[in-house]
Design a protein around this motif. Structure first.
Motif, short mmCIF file in Angstrom:
data_model
loop_
_atom_site.label_atom_id
_atom_site.label_comp_id
_atom_site.label_asym_id
_atom_site.label_seq_id
_atom_site.Cartn_x
_atom_site.Cartn_y
_atom_site.Cartn_z
N ARG A 181 60.56 93.71 -77.65
CA ARG A 181 60.84 94.82 -78.57
C ARG A 181 62.27 94.78 -79.06
NH1 ARG A 181 57.15 98.33 -79.27
NH2 ARG A 181 58.62 99.94 -79.92
N ILE A 182 62.82 93.58 -79.19
CA ILE A 182 64.20 93.45 -79.65
C ILE A 182 64.34 93.84 -81.11
CG2 ILE A 182 64.01 91.02 -80.32
CD1 ILE A 182 67.00 92.68 -78.52
N LEU A 183 63.26 93.75 -81.89
CA LEU A 183 63.27 94.18 -83.29
C LEU A 183 62.53 95.50 -83.39
CD1 LEU A 183 62.45 90.75 -84.98
CD2 LEU A 183 64.67 91.91 -84.96
N MET A 184 63.21 96.53 -83.87
CA MET A 184 62.62 97.86 -83.94
C MET A 184 61.40 97.85 -84.87
SD MET A 184 65.84 100.48 -84.10
CE MET A 184 67.08 100.53 -82.81
N GLY A 185 60.31 98.43 -84.38
CA GLY A 185 59.12 98.58 -85.19
C GLY A 185 58.00 97.61 -84.87
N ILE A 186 58.33 96.50 -84.18
CA ILE A 186 57.30 95.52 -83.85
C ILE A 186 57.43 95.09 -82.40
CG2 ILE A 186 57.26 94.66 -86.22
CD1 ILE A 186 58.62 92.10 -85.16
N GLU A 187 56.36 94.50 -81.89
CA GLU A 187 56.37 93.91 -80.55
C GLU A 187 55.95 92.46 -80.66
OE1 GLU A 187 53.95 94.30 -76.31
OE2 GLU A 187 54.18 96.08 -77.60
N LEU A 188 56.74 91.57 -80.08
CA LEU A 188 56.47 90.14 -80.09
C LEU A 188 55.81 89.72 -78.78
CD1 LEU A 188 59.94 89.07 -81.51
CD2 LEU A 188 57.78 88.90 -82.76
N HIS A 189 55.14 88.59 -78.81
CA HIS A 189 54.61 88.03 -77.57
C HIS A 189 55.77 87.52 -76.72
CE1 HIS A 189 52.51 85.24 -74.86
NE2 HIS A 189 51.43 85.96 -75.10
N GLU A 190 55.68 87.67 -75.40
CA GLU A 190 56.83 87.32 -74.56
C GLU A 190 57.16 85.83 -74.55
OE1 GLU A 190 53.28 87.17 -71.76
OE2 GLU A 190 54.00 88.52 -73.34
N SER A 191 56.19 84.96 -74.88
CA SER A 191 56.48 83.53 -74.81
C SER A 191 56.25 82.79 -76.13
CB SER A 191 55.60 82.88 -73.71
OG SER A 191 54.23 82.98 -74.04
N SER A 192 56.00 83.52 -77.20
CA SER A 192 55.83 82.85 -78.50
C SER A 192 56.36 83.76 -79.59
CB SER A 192 54.35 82.52 -78.75
OG SER A 192 53.63 83.69 -79.08
N ASN A 193 56.18 83.35 -80.84
CA ASN A 193 56.71 84.13 -81.96
C ASN A 193 55.64 84.99 -82.63
OD1 ASN A 193 55.40 81.80 -82.83
ND2 ASN A 193 56.63 81.61 -84.70
N LEU A 194 54.53 85.23 -81.96
CA LEU A 194 53.45 86.03 -82.52
C LEU A 194 53.79 87.52 -82.48
CD1 LEU A 194 50.35 84.28 -80.91
CD2 LEU A 194 51.36 83.86 -83.15
N VAL A 195 53.43 88.24 -83.53
CA VAL A 195 53.54 89.70 -83.55
C VAL A 195 52.25 90.24 -82.91
CG1 VAL A 195 53.72 91.75 -84.97
CG2 VAL A 195 54.95 89.67 -85.64
N VAL A 196 52.38 90.97 -81.81
CA VAL A 196 51.19 91.47 -81.11
C VAL A 196 50.94 92.94 -81.37
CG1 VAL A 196 51.37 89.73 -79.30
CG2 VAL A 196 52.53 91.91 -79.00
N ALA A 197 51.94 93.66 -81.90
CA ALA A 197 51.74 95.09 -82.20
C ALA A 197 52.80 95.55 -83.20
CB ALA A 197 51.80 95.93 -80.93
N VAL A 198 52.44 96.57 -83.96
CA VAL A 198 53.37 97.18 -84.92
C VAL A 198 53.37 98.69 -84.69
CG1 VAL A 198 53.93 97.54 -87.35
CG2 VAL A 198 52.94 95.36 -86.61
N ASP A 199 54.53 99.29 -84.60
CA ASP A 199 54.63 100.74 -84.38
C ASP A 199 54.10 101.50 -85.60
OD1 ASP A 199 55.81 100.06 -82.02
OD2 ASP A 199 57.85 100.62 -82.63
N GLN A 200 53.53 102.65 -85.36
CA GLN A 200 53.00 103.45 -86.46
C GLN A 200 54.07 103.91 -87.41
OE1 GLN A 200 50.71 106.66 -84.75
NE2 GLN A 200 48.95 105.34 -84.27
N ASP A 201 55.29 104.12 -86.90
CA ASP A 201 56.38 104.58 -87.75
C ASP A 201 57.23 103.43 -88.30
OD1 ASP A 201 57.49 103.81 -85.36
OD2 ASP A 201 58.73 105.61 -85.09
N ALA A 202 56.76 102.19 -88.16
CA ALA A 202 57.48 101.04 -88.72
C ALA A 202 57.42 101.10 -90.24
CB ALA A 202 56.87 99.74 -88.22
N PRO A 203 58.33 100.44 -90.95
CA PRO A 203 58.30 100.43 -92.42
C PRO A 203 56.94 99.99 -92.95
CG PRO A 203 60.32 99.41 -91.60
CD PRO A 203 59.45 99.65 -90.40
N PRO A 204 56.50 100.54 -94.08
CA PRO A 204 55.18 100.19 -94.64
C PRO A 204 54.96 98.69 -94.78
CG PRO A 204 56.12 102.04 -95.82
CD PRO A 204 57.19 101.55 -94.89
N LYS A 205 56.00 97.97 -95.18
CA LYS A 205 55.87 96.53 -95.36
C LYS A 205 55.58 95.83 -94.04
CE LYS A 205 58.02 92.94 -98.18
NZ LYS A 205 59.24 92.55 -98.93
#
Length: 285
Positions: free
Chosen positions: A48-72
């Motif tokens: 969760r180093i980037l606000m609004g998204i969650e990355l996989h711990e061992s790869s560069n995949l986005v595994v989740a996006v926060d509901q309040d993250a920017p629309p884009k």
């Protein structure tokens, strides 16, 4: 009254070894920048180093996006992976021989058969945290289905360390920020039971904190001979030849051995050599 010396510099705090703690508790002793031991998975700090998204711990995949993250950023929940933060790449091409003595060729991964692989997060994001903590960065993401389909969005880098006011001065503490490591984050990707990773991940992954090459003796030609720590029979009568780790090899400790009687299967290593073999279990018949 004597005043104690208090470390305010972050580097000094990180190097401080509390009374009673062994050297292995310090960050620089961690294996692969990820696992100081069997008790935590440091890679989860980067998810969760980037606000609004969650990355996989061992790869560069986005595994989740926060509901309040920017629309884009909401588009990233549809199968995207992080490729760049500003001009910093988080993947690199990997080359090497496919077999001993073979030519150096691009090495495909086992998931997507691609020759670009994600960097370990501590290495990939060290400069990002140092330069852009608390600031917005431009991130480029690539679709898993179509590499030509990309999303660029500005996201804020979370501060990695907590802060505190000390004598009217705000300083960084050698404590991971709470919003990066919520309760349970440090251990959520560890195996249960813990013995599983001791067997599954061989000698080169996170259980690298365990012994591997033991009972090592030098040979006249400059090479060495020794045992695999997972080798079942390491008696004096057994040739001291290292067996390459393979969980299918019956001569090596397997999952069942570890689950049922790890305390008999695993030997302490003292000065690089085996402790005395434990006595056989008592006959209950």
């Amino acid at each position: 009254m004597k005043k104690s010396i208090e470390a305010k510099n972050l580097s000094a705090q990180l190097q401080y070894c509390a009374i009673g703690n062994p050297p292995s508790t310090l960050p620089h002793t961690a294996i692969s920048n990820a696992f100081p031991g069997l008790e935590m998975d440091f890679r989860n700090m980067w998810k969760r180093i980037l606000m609004g998204i969650e990355l996989h711990e061992s790869s560069n995949l986005v595994v989740a996006v926060d509901q309040d993250a920017p629309p884009k950023a909401q588009e990233l929940a549809k199968g995207y992976r992080l490729m760049h933060i500003n001009d910093i790449e988080v993947t690199v091409p990997v080359e090497g021989p496919l077999y001993v003595g073979g030519p150096s060729v691009p090495l495909p991964d086992t998931t997507f058969s691609e020759t670009r692989m994600p960097l370990e997060w501590s290495n990939a994001l060290a400069e990002v945290v140092h330069k852009f903590s608390g600031k917005a960065v431009q991130c480029r993401f690539e679709s898993l289905e179509d590499a030509k389909k990309t999303v660029e969005v500005s996201l804020t880098v979370r501060p990695f360390f907590d802060k505190a006011d000390v004598e009217g001065e705000t300083i960084q503490l050698a404590v991971i920020a709470r919003d990066i490591a919520p309760p349970g984050a440090l251990t959520q990707s560890l195996c249960s039971p813990w013995q599983n990773d001791y067997r599954e991940c061989a000698c080169f992954y996170w259980a690298a904190t365990r012994p591997d090459y033991v009972n090592v003796e030098a040979r006249p030609d400059g090479t060495s001979t020794g045992s695999n720590w997972m080798q079942k029979d390491r008696t004096a009568e057994t040739p001291n030849v290292y067996i390459v780790d393979d969980w299918m090899d019956p001569t090596l400790v397997n999952y069942t051995d570890l689950f049922r009687h790890w305390e008999r299967s695993l030997r302490f290593i003292i000065g690089g050599m085996d402790e005395e073999a434990p006595p056989p279990p008592a006959d209950k018949s």
